[in-house]
Design an enzyme around this catalytic site. Structure first.
Site, mmCIF file in Angstrom:
data_model
loop_
_atom_site.group_PDB
_atom_site.id
_atom_site.type_symbol
_atom_site.label_atom_id
_atom_site.label_comp_id
_atom_site.label_asym_id
_atom_site.label_seq_id
_atom_site.Cartn_x
_atom_site.Cartn_y
_atom_site.Cartn_z
ATOM 1 N N MET A 117 0.631 -1.131 0.074
ATOM 2 C CA MET A 117 0.047 0.019 -0.038
ATOM 3 C C MET A 117 0.897 1.276 0.090
ATOM 4 O O MET A 117 1.784 1.374 0.790
ATOM 5 C CB MET A 117 -0.852 -0.097 1.235
ATOM 6 N N CYS A 118 0.499 2.098 -0.845
ATOM 7 C CA CYS A 118 1.217 3.408 -1.111
ATOM 8 C C CYS A 118 0.853 4.305 0.174
ATOM 9 O O CYS A 118 -0.115 4.045 0.883
ATOM 10 C CB CYS A 118 0.895 4.306 -2.034
ATOM 11 N N ARG A 119 1.817 5.327 0.446
ATOM 12 C CA ARG A 119 1.440 6.273 1.727
ATOM 13 C C ARG A 119 1.977 7.467 1.110
ATOM 14 O O ARG A 119 2.876 7.677 0.422
ATOM 15 C CB ARG A 119 2.422 5.852 2.983
ATOM 16 N N VAL A 178 5.340 7.258 -0.681
ATOM 17 C CA VAL A 178 5.968 5.863 -1.014
ATOM 18 C C VAL A 178 5.341 5.034 -1.528
ATOM 19 O O VAL A 178 4.229 4.806 -1.076
ATOM 20 C CB VAL A 178 6.261 5.439 0.531
ATOM 21 N N ASN A 207 -2.945 6.870 -3.870
ATOM 22 C CA ASN A 207 -2.825 5.669 -3.235
ATOM 23 C C ASN A 207 -3.900 4.730 -3.688
ATOM 24 O O ASN A 207 -5.129 5.198 -3.669
ATOM 25 C CB ASN A 207 -2.812 5.755 -1.799
#
Lengths: 278, 278, 278, 278
Positions: A1-3, A86, A112
């Site tokens: 999972m992106c942040r 990220v 995201n």
């Protein structure tokens, strides 16, 4: 999972936002974003506004926490508006051109989530991108494709509408391929003056998104957190995931299916509904 | 300008082809390819056949001469068919997915040259790629686009024809955009058994391409070159640019507008003429 | 915390050891080692024996799971003895020369643990390295320093003794600086024929280390695990951390303060005791 | 051969110094430094002073011309004092910690040249570094070793003397090993306020070094060069190699065996003579 994290407010040293140690409510969130506990760090990026009208973008596939150059430059980067992201790849190559934030002119974009069945619908989506914009697509992600669809549908004039049309288009195409829930997204986009955030998924169960309480309120609640004293009244933060052990009263959830214009003075909040092309 | 080299013959240690020191006619060419005198080294790649039917591809944006890992693995890489390429970018990002050789199934492809006005015609070219193949395009170069057009036009069944149709299509599109000389190319492609080379440009002035004389003839001419003793009778080399101070009799020019199937036994040589879709 | 794995046995495709999907007891361990759940991936390395007497070493600071080149080459890498390591830096820079395994001549070395107070004792340790060996030190880690001390104390002739003397020396120096427990280590080292493993810490509480049960026994216990059928009778594995949900009977703990020579036929097991210089 | 450039003067955008197109006398030199015609680009680095007293250092082993991040950040980097260096390795690994400029506290250091027989004398040199400084050595180059010797011999108090003693020491050690001409160097070092340059070699034949004429004089000579109008009166440049087709009157050679303090107001020029420890 992106942040991801977005900041706007008084010009602040990026290093203070991204790296300063404990007791900084912002940094705690960012620290986890930038890698000490990240799994699947598939690149990161920082976009910020400063000199000139176009933002600079520093992106890399090296884990952020090990990137000495990032540490060096953030100590010299003073900015009133910053995006940090990220990445967790959903299949496309890990390369700089696939890292967020993406930039077009003076706009930044980060995401995201994912577009389900992207490999199947990719050609249809890219073909709907405005031909003059098409050559500017550098990478191969669904996130960048969504950005260019939003640009095609007028993001630069009306972000709320541009994104709604883009999402509506993707859902439309997705459903012709039998994809039930084509879109999963939290998105932030900026023109350098303000930024817009979106929280929506076709399924109605979107990944988390939080915006910060007002700084004066935070200072009153948490006098022990020193960094708050450096942040001005216009400080605004939006984060995908604050730490669980977060300071009470600091974060407010962005509602499901909503969009928000974050700016000096009062924000503008709207329900978010895709606009189908048909 | 890109440089490339193709080898087929007895299984040989890749290190001997790519790195072994002076007095190796092959290595002299390759040495210059891999960086000691390279300008604008925008990535390199090595593709080779060994275990299994699909080739492995090692590609990187680090200058080849400094790549310790490349040095390490070539000492362990024994192969009967190898492609090596050093890239000079014509505008698209320097990233691994834009390095050659490109691979699809058990096919490899590399290219020196460019498609003029690629940014303008890119959308048209990509839209002509067979939809099932489209998601496999990883990068953003003209070289990869040309490969996927050749695949679309039947490269895997008939490379001579597939490439001719691809080039014909690109010239056709290019000319509708007012581009006089759309295609400049030397190309090598392989299925793991043999390899095909092409030398053609719309302008009729193509970058250089050379194939090697037979090894027995070379050994007779140059008994002092030790590596020749290790190379078997079936040794075949094709290089984009041998060194100027090359051994006499070692290299033969591939004619302008020609194509060649390089294989054990006799090669097949044909004139190359684009096949227009119209 | 670093993680490592050593394999010896029949020549096997490295890809099968490092990447093959579920239901492979080895791969489960390795998969976690190579990044799907790794935190703080500060580089990785693979060393293997094949052509020639010197091992090849592929090392990188890119997260292993994203390293396309690693994937490519392991599909072509057939080897009877392989070391794989994922690094968690204890302070020194993340760069290729600080990744394990380290190599000297035909020896490989990898280490999980640290030398406490290394910055303070570093100069003393490096000064004790045999002067002819000193220029071969490429990086700045405690692990490499320990390797070069072991070489200085005769690792190549008698690994058990060389390592014991090296550890004894480090403890001696450490204690003059008031460091209570200077050494924490699990180590593997190989000459290409066999490999030696060590589990020791000054404190008596060393990080974990496990060796595999015999393959025939494993096949009997777990007929459902397909990769076991490909592995020969001489298969030997040592891992720093198998997955918790590991197959019963597959792993045996290496005792605290012990050393082991792993080879075809019977292993040799000894208690490990540092040999002090005084 | 390494190339380097030092700038001090009015705060200027680093992008204007390093990347701006033709007709910029500075940029012409820098352009060749940063890669368009570089051979053997083994890393580059930029160090600059801005926020705080310690300089930031951006270093990388990627060719500078392809480094998108460098391009991005230099557009945001406004500085009154900048060092830029392109490395040609003389044997030690190509890694960030071996790129120049090196930093210690608020000091920067860069070097073109080498210490002959470094592998032989390295241990002796490192052992002479002040023990408290020793752990700060991050890389493995002769350039960094020389820097730490200069620091040991008092660079921070008296750069002229610190460097002279360091060079005297290296020559002394070198000669005990039978090395005739141990030192070849042009060096720049700065404390953030001014910078010192040195041109010396044991052989008396040192690589080139040039400083710029006064800006007012340059503007009079070359009204067509636009960037000169942006540069203030205090502009000072030192470059290792200006382009051959350089503007007449722009560059003045730094004499053999000399040192110079470059600062606002008048420079201080001295003959340079090593100070032997004996």
């Amino acid at each position: 999972m992106c942040r991801w994290m977005a900041y706007s407010g008084e010009p602040i040293l990026a290093e203070d936002l991204l790296f300063r140690p404990a007791h900084s409510l912002i940094v705690q969130s960012l620290h986890s974003h930038l890698g000490a506990t990240t799994t699947n760090g598939d690149g990161f990026g920082v976009g910020w506004y400063g000199e000139g009208s176009e933002p600079a973008v520093y992106k890399s596939v090296e884990p952020a926490w090990n990137d000495r150059n990032l540490r060096e430059i953030t100590g010299q980067m003073r900015t009133p508006l910053l995006f940090a992201h990220v990445r967790a790849s959903t299949g496309t190559p890990v390369q700089r051109s696939n890292c967020h934030p993406f930039r077009h002119g003076h706009w930044l974009w980060m995401h995201n989530g994912l577009l389900h069945g992207f490999q199947e619908i990719k050609r249809d989506l890219l073909m709907a991108v405005d031909p003059p914009l098409f050559p500017d697509i550098e990478g191969s992600t669904d996130s960048e494709a969504l950005f260019f669809l939003a640009l095609t549908f007028g993001l630069e004039n009306d972000p709320f509408s541009g994104v709604a049309r883009a999402v509506g288009f993707v859902e439309d195409v997705g459903r012709t391929y039998g994809i039930d829930h084509p879109v999963q997204m939290t998105v932030a986009t900026s023109d350098g003056e303000s930024f817009w955030i979106f929280r929506y998924s076709s399924e109605g169960r979107t990944r988390s998104l939080f915006y910060s309480s007002e700084i004066s309120k935070l200072r009153a609640l948490h006098p022990e957190v020193r960094v708050l004293r450096h942040l001005g009244e216009q400080t605004r933060f939006v984060v995908s995931e604050p730490l669980l052990r977060d300071l009470a009263g600091a974060w407010n959830e962005v509602p499901e299916s909503s969009a928000r214009l974050v700016r000096a003075g009062a924000d503008e909040i709207r329900p978010f509904q895709p606009i189908s092309p048909t």
